[in-house]
Enzyme design. Structure first.
Site, PDB file in Angstrom:
ATOM      1  N   ARG A 156       0.822  -1.213   0.000  1.00  0.00           N
ATOM      2  CA  ARG A 156       0.000   0.000   0.000  1.00  0.00           C
ATOM      3  C   ARG A 156       0.857   1.264   0.000  1.00  0.00           C
ATOM      4  O   ARG A 156       0.370   2.341  -0.369  1.00  0.00           O
ATOM      5  CB  ARG A 156      -1.000  -0.039   1.158  1.00  0.00           C
ATOM      6  CG  ARG A 156      -2.135  -1.041   0.883  1.00  0.00           C
ATOM      7  CD  ARG A 156      -3.048  -1.212   2.067  1.00  0.00           C
ATOM      8  NE  ARG A 156      -2.338  -1.659   3.250  1.00  0.00           N
ATOM      9  CZ  ARG A 156      -1.992  -2.930   3.492  1.00  0.00           C
ATOM     10  NH1 ARG A 156      -2.280  -3.865   2.607  1.00  0.00           N
ATOM     11  NH2 ARG A 156      -1.343  -3.256   4.584  1.00  0.00           N
ATOM     12  N   GLU A 189       7.012 -10.610  14.600  1.00  0.00           N
ATOM     13  CA  GLU A 189       6.605 -11.253  15.852  1.00  0.00           C
ATOM     14  C   GLU A 189       6.871 -12.764  15.762  1.00  0.00           C
ATOM     15  O   GLU A 189       7.388 -13.383  16.687  1.00  0.00           O
ATOM     16  CB  GLU A 189       5.122 -10.977  16.110  1.00  0.00           C
ATOM     17  CG  GLU A 189       4.668 -11.410  17.485  1.00  0.00           C
ATOM     18  CD  GLU A 189       3.209 -11.056  17.726  1.00  0.00           C
ATOM     19  OE1 GLU A 189       2.572 -10.487  16.832  1.00  0.00           O
ATOM     20  OE2 GLU A 189       2.735 -11.379  18.830  1.00  0.00           O
TER      21      GLU A 189
HETATM   22  P1  AMP Z   1       5.487  -2.522  10.770  1.00  0.00           P
HETATM   23  O1  AMP Z   1       6.685  -3.028  10.017  1.00  0.00           O
HETATM   24  O2  AMP Z   1       5.139  -3.384  11.938  1.00  0.00           O
HETATM   25  O3  AMP Z   1       5.594  -1.058  11.115  1.00  0.00           O
HETATM   26  O4  AMP Z   1       4.244  -2.690   9.803  1.00  0.00           O
HETATM   27  C1  AMP Z   1       4.019  -1.799   8.788  1.00  0.00           C
HETATM   28  C2  AMP Z   1       3.541  -2.487   7.546  1.00  0.00           C
HETATM   29  O5  AMP Z   1       2.534  -3.457   7.818  1.00  0.00           O
HETATM   30  C3  AMP Z   1       2.913  -1.464   6.637  1.00  0.00           C
HETATM   31  O6  AMP Z   1       3.408  -1.695   5.316  1.00  0.00           O
HETATM   32  C4  AMP Z   1       1.432  -1.682   6.739  1.00  0.00           C
HETATM   33  O7  AMP Z   1       0.841  -1.655   5.471  1.00  0.00           O
HETATM   34  C5  AMP Z   1       1.263  -3.038   7.386  1.00  0.00           C
HETATM   35  N1  AMP Z   1       0.395  -3.037   8.565  1.00  0.00           N
HETATM   36  C6  AMP Z   1       0.784  -3.288   9.842  1.00  0.00           C
HETATM   37  N2  AMP Z   1      -0.253  -3.265  10.683  1.00  0.00           N
HETATM   38  C7  AMP Z   1      -1.341  -2.971   9.928  1.00  0.00           C
HETATM   39  C8  AMP Z   1      -2.742  -2.776  10.224  1.00  0.00           C
HETATM   40  N3  AMP Z   1      -3.230  -2.898  11.467  1.00  0.00           N
HETATM   41  N4  AMP Z   1      -3.562  -2.472   9.204  1.00  0.00           N
HETATM   42  C9  AMP Z   1      -3.069  -2.340   7.944  1.00  0.00           C
HETATM   43  N5  AMP Z   1      -1.783  -2.515   7.608  1.00  0.00           N
HETATM   44  C10 AMP Z   1      -0.924  -2.819   8.583  1.00  0.00           C
END
Ligand code: AMP
Length: 179
Positions: free
Chosen positions: A67, A104
């Site tokens: 996205r 995780e």
């Molecule tokens: P992180 O690496 O944990 O910061 O996760 C970020 C990535 O995961 C982004 O590219 C988001 O598109 C996706 N992502 C993580 N959590 C969500 C959520 N609750 N809803 C939608 N996309 C998420």
């Protein structure tokens, strides 16, 4: 900015237990489908690529799969900057840099073309959601392998309870909403 925030609160929907139980997925598809809302959030995100005088301070915008492509590419156009995708492993055809980071459960690998960022390029990272910060941190590492500098991270939403910005050290993080 107020228009962007109003559009986000109206047009981003929560999908409980997707893609797995316990996760509340932030679905931006209704926002993308609304021209005025999409335009407002792209304009607001692009502010992160300008200084206080409105001058563009980035050479490239990076969007993270998937996205981040949808919001990052129009931000690049709005700034008159180039766009570069950071992709999951095995998707890019040319020589890549790769960074593997912890999730995780298990690990994930992100890749970027080695010639996508020139030494000295100033780069803005754009994504829909900042959650744990692992994706943004790995992407910043890819930029530094190419000799570029990340000037900031701009996201539509930050999941405040996961404290993702703490993973990013001194990098400025701009989010249109903390949820
Ligand atoms: P992180 O690496 O944990 O910061 O996760 C970020 C990535 O995961 C982004 O590219 C988001 O598109 C996706 N992502 C993580 N959590 C969500 C959520 N609750 N809803 C939608 N996309 C998420």
């Amino acid at each position: 900015m107020a228009v962007a925030r109003e559009a986000m609160s109206r047009l981003v929907r929560d999908i409980p237990d997707f893609p797995e139980p316990g996760i509340v997925f932030k679905d931006i598809m209704p926002l993308l489908a609304d021209h005025d809302g999409f335009h407002a959030v792209v304009t607001a995100l692009a502010e992160s690529g300008r200084d206080e005088h409105g001058e563009v301070i980035v050479d490239k915008v990076i969007g993270m799969e998937a996205r981040g492509f949808l919001v990052g590419a129009p931000v690049a156009l709005a700034l008159g900057a180039g766009f570069t995708p950071v992709r999951k492993a095995g998707k890019l055809p040319g020589p890549t840099h790769a960074v593997t980071y912890d999730l995780e459960y298990g690990t994930a690998t992100l890749e970027m073309h080695q010639d996508a960022i020139e030494p000295g390029d100033r780069v803005l990272l754009v994504d829909d959601v900042l959650a744990t910060g692992g994706t943004a941190r790995a992407t910043a590492e890819l930029v530094s392998r190419c000799g570029g500098t990340v000037v900031g991270v701009a996201v539509l939403m930050e999941l405040g309870f996961l404290s993702g910005r703490e993973q990013l050290g001194d990098l400025p993080v701009d989010s249109l909403a903390v949820v």
